[in-house]
Design a protein around this motif. Structure first.
Motif, mmCIF file in Angstrom:
data_model
loop_
_atom_site.group_PDB
_atom_site.id
_atom_site.type_symbol
_atom_site.label_atom_id
_atom_site.label_comp_id
_atom_site.label_asym_id
_atom_site.label_seq_id
_atom_site.Cartn_x
_atom_site.Cartn_y
_atom_site.Cartn_z
ATOM 1 N N SER A 101 97.838 22.761 22.235
ATOM 2 C CA SER A 101 96.970 23.424 21.256
ATOM 3 C C SER A 101 97.575 23.279 19.866
ATOM 4 O O SER A 101 98.706 22.817 19.709
ATOM 5 N N THR A 103 97.814 25.609 16.063
ATOM 6 C CA THR A 103 97.647 26.945 15.503
ATOM 7 C C THR A 103 97.575 26.860 13.989
ATOM 8 O O THR A 103 98.292 26.055 13.365
ATOM 9 N N TRP A 126 89.100 27.960 21.451
ATOM 10 C CA TRP A 126 89.950 28.689 20.522
ATOM 11 C C TRP A 126 90.375 30.017 21.130
ATOM 12 O O TRP A 126 89.736 30.532 22.045
ATOM 13 N N TRP A 188 91.411 32.148 26.157
ATOM 14 C CA TRP A 188 90.700 31.033 25.531
ATOM 15 C C TRP A 188 89.192 31.225 25.579
ATOM 16 O O TRP A 188 88.616 31.512 26.621
ATOM 17 N N LEU A 249 87.829 23.215 10.077
ATOM 18 C CA LEU A 249 88.356 24.404 10.743
ATOM 19 C C LEU A 249 89.073 25.211 9.675
ATOM 20 O O LEU A 249 90.010 24.721 9.027
ATOM 21 N N SER A 259 94.340 29.804 17.505
ATOM 22 C CA SER A 259 94.731 28.479 17.967
ATOM 23 C C SER A 259 93.518 27.731 18.489
ATOM 24 O O SER A 259 92.511 28.336 18.871
ATOM 25 N N PHE A 260 93.628 26.389 18.556
ATOM 26 C CA PHE A 260 92.520 25.531 18.970
ATOM 27 C C PHE A 260 93.014 24.472 19.949
ATOM 28 O O PHE A 260 94.171 24.051 19.898
#
Length: 270
Positions: A101, A103, A126, A188, A249, A259-260
């Motif tokens: 991920s 952040t 996310w 998530w 984003l 986070s993604f």
């Protein structure tokens, strides 16, 4: 008497032709609508008369993390090569994590794709931090901006009320989500977004509104909403003409950093 008979004959012929024409128009309409029946002037009576065999849709396979084979992967957890900083076009400076991920690195800038997009299907995942920091609009605030101007809000709203057209899943300041489908804080979430771009004429006037459909964790929360225009924190939406543009984003620059992971896009016809 003979003249009367001739007149009646002409009238019958006229209306007969008119009825025939109307029937032909009706049949043509049916054929155009079905698009499966060729050279038919009557209602289909057999199943095969309305079956289409060609062209066959292309096959799409699902790969790792169920990413379609025709998708453009924007983030796979290994690097941020598809992104730059929106403010100055420098390399992305968010934090790349060992779990695949990334952040938000507060203050480092909003991320923007190097590519431009029109109508798309977008998938991203996310999560907010497990540790609750901030409140209201300062808790894991971010957003995914399509074409740099149409935002779907990202926010931790668990036990955290805010204005509902700015809560999680809102099309910011325009459309309240039908429900709040968020998972518990720290877990998530997924967004699946279907976006059809607006259209403008040669004079720059909008002739067709863009639309947004959003599924939050598989739950429909925005149903083909007609976008009013570019989002505005203060004031009303605007509609300046534009073409394809990047995704973004948001770095909201507060202490609670989301986070993604697993971000991909499929380009669609408008």
């Amino acid at each position: 008497m003979y003249k009367n008979i001739i007149a009646l004959f002409v009238l019958f012929a006229f209306f007969g032709c008119k009825e025939s024409t109307n029937n032909e128009d009706s049949n043509d309409t049916k054929i155009d609508t079905l698009k499966q029946v060729e050279n038919k002037e009557i209602e289909p009576t057999k199943p095969e008369e309305t079956e289409i065999w060609e062209p066959k849709p292309p096959k799409v396979n699902l790969g790792e993390n169920k990413v379609p084979s025709d998708a453009i992967v924007l983030f796979n957890g290994k690097n941020m090569d598809e992104w730059i900083v929106a403010e100055d076009s420098t390399d992305a400076k968010w934090i790349l994590n060992k779990d695949g991920s990334m952040t938000v690195n507060s203050g480092s800038g909003t991320l923007q794709t190097k590519r431009n997009f029109g109508s798309i299907q977008l998938h991203l995942e996310w999560k907010s931090p497990s540790e609750i920091l901030g409140e209201g609009q300062s808790r894991a605030n971010s957003g995914v901006f399509i074409q740099q101007r149409y935002e779907v809000q990202i926010l931790d709203n668990n036990d955290n009320d805010t204005y509902v057209n700015g809560q999680v899943g809102a099309i910011y300041k325009q459309s309240i989500p039908a429900v709040n489908a968020a998972v518990p804080t720290g877990e998530w979430n997924s967004y699946d977004i279907i976006f059809h771009a607006p259209e403008f004429d040669t004079d720059g006037e909008k002739i067709k509104s863009g639309t947004m459909t959003v599924l939050h964790n598989g739950v429909l929360i925005q149903d083909h909403f007609e976008i009013l225009g570019a989002v505005a924190y203060i004031g009303w939406p605007t509609n300046e003409p534009h073409g394809k543009a990047p995704l973004q984003l948001q770095d909201h620059n507060d202490g609670s950093k989301p986070s993604f992971r697993n971000i991909w896009v499929r380009e669609l016809k408008n």
